[in-house]
Design an enzyme around this catalytic site. Structure first.
Site, short mmCIF file in Angstrom:
data_model
loop_
_atom_site.label_atom_id
_atom_site.label_comp_id
_atom_site.label_asym_id
_atom_site.label_seq_id
_atom_site.Cartn_x
_atom_site.Cartn_y
_atom_site.Cartn_z
CB SER A 69 -110.88 -19.38 -11.85
OG SER A 69 -109.73 -19.92 -12.47
N1 SAH Z 1 -105.95 -17.92 -13.61
C1 SAH Z 1 -106.71 -17.82 -14.84
C2 SAH Z 1 -107.47 -19.09 -15.12
C3 SAH Z 1 -106.76 -19.81 -16.15
S1 SAH Z 1 -107.42 -21.30 -16.79
C4 SAH Z 1 -107.62 -16.64 -14.85
O1 SAH Z 1 -107.73 -15.95 -13.83
O2 SAH Z 1 -108.20 -16.36 -15.88
C5 SAH Z 1 -105.91 -22.21 -16.83
C6 SAH Z 1 -104.84 -21.69 -17.75
O3 SAH Z 1 -103.71 -22.55 -17.61
C7 SAH Z 1 -105.18 -21.70 -19.24
O4 SAH Z 1 -105.00 -20.42 -19.76
C8 SAH Z 1 -104.18 -22.69 -19.85
O5 SAH Z 1 -103.76 -22.33 -21.15
C9 SAH Z 1 -103.04 -22.61 -18.86
N2 SAH Z 1 -102.13 -23.76 -18.84
C10 SAH Z 1 -102.39 -25.08 -19.05
N3 SAH Z 1 -101.26 -25.81 -18.94
C11 SAH Z 1 -100.25 -24.93 -18.65
C12 SAH Z 1 -98.85 -25.07 -18.42
N4 SAH Z 1 -98.22 -26.27 -18.48
N5 SAH Z 1 -98.13 -23.96 -18.15
C13 SAH Z 1 -98.72 -22.74 -18.10
N6 SAH Z 1 -100.04 -22.54 -18.32
C14 SAH Z 1 -100.81 -23.62 -18.58
#
Ligand code: SAH
Length: 222
Positions: A69
């Site tokens: 993000s």
């Molecule tokens: N907070 C992260 C941003 C992640 S992007 C950072 O600082 O880099 C969103 C993430 O959510 C992705 O890695 C994706 O694989 C995950 N995601 C999507 N659906 C999910 C679910 N049901 N449970 C856990 N993670 C999930």
């Protein structure tokens, strides 16, 4: 190693500039958020080829179709959560692990859930390398939260469900807060929603517009 030192200095300069311009220069005032984002080396959470762009204020690919993000949104979400040292917090969608690392740097005990095994493993390696002992990871569907460790003072969600997951509401501590992107209306931008629990009362407020990846539900095996 002089080369490594100059590289570190360059990253540190970029980090300071990012905090001054994109956080303080906008509406981020929470000292704990600012102090932590000045500390966490964001370049350690992106791929080799992305280190030089790590501090630009936009999302960056981290593989598997996912992104880290943008710094401003990370800061804004954490500012709404008002995390204090010692708080037990839940992070859904570990991704690169950057968001969780900033919460750990704020002094929280962080429980983070990622649905993609490979991303979970990579984040675990970054936490090990940087020496974070207060982050606990698991692979799973974050829709279900982490019931064994509940309740949580704060819940940070970085993938967008269509409605607020009931299990997450159930895992909020008294006086707890949750921030999450919601994409519950067709053809409308996602909204960032702040949820609060006061006793049995749950309140919600839209605070911004965002663009997160969807929350992918894990198929239950029959
Ligand atoms: N907070 C992260 C941003 C992640 S992007 C950072 O600082 O880099 C969103 C993430 O959510 C992705 O890695 C994706 O694989 C995950 N995601 C999507 N659906 C999910 C679910 N049901 N449970 C856990 N993670 C999930």
């Amino acid at each position: 190693m002089p080369r490594e030192t100059s590289e570190n200095n360059r990253h540190l300069a970029a980090r300071r500039k990012m905090v001054e311009t994109n956080l303080i220069g906008r509406d981020i005032y929470d000292r704990n958020v600012i102090r932590s984002m000045l500390k966490v080396p964001r370049e350690e959470f992106v791929g080799e080829g992305e280190k030089e762009t790590a501090y630009e204020d936009h999302p960056i690919p981290i593989g598997k179709g996912q992104t880290i993000s943008q710094p401003y949104i990370v800061a804004l979400m954490l500012q709404y959560l008002e995390i204090k040292a010692g708080d037990k917090v839940l992070d859904i969608g570990t991704g690169s692990g950057y968001h969780a690392a900033v919460m750990a740097e704020m002094g929280a005990m962080v429980y983070t859930v990622e649905v993609i095994e490979e991303l979970k493993e990579r984040a675990a390696a970054a936490f090990d390398k940087l020496g974070y002992k207060n982050i606990f990871l698991k692979r799973g569907d974050g829709y279900n939260g982490w019931p064994e460790e509940a309740p949580f003072k704060a819940i940070n969600v970085a993938c967008a469900p269509r409605y607020i997951p009931q299990p997450l509401i159930g895992q909020m501590a008294e006086g707890g807060k949750m921030i999450l992107p919601l994409s519950d209306r067709m053809n409308r931008p996602q909204r960032l929603v702040l949820v609060k629990r006061d006793g049995d009362k749950i309140s919600r407020r839209e605070v911004s517009y965002v663009a997160f990846v969807p929350m992918v539900r894990e198929k239950t095996r029959e």
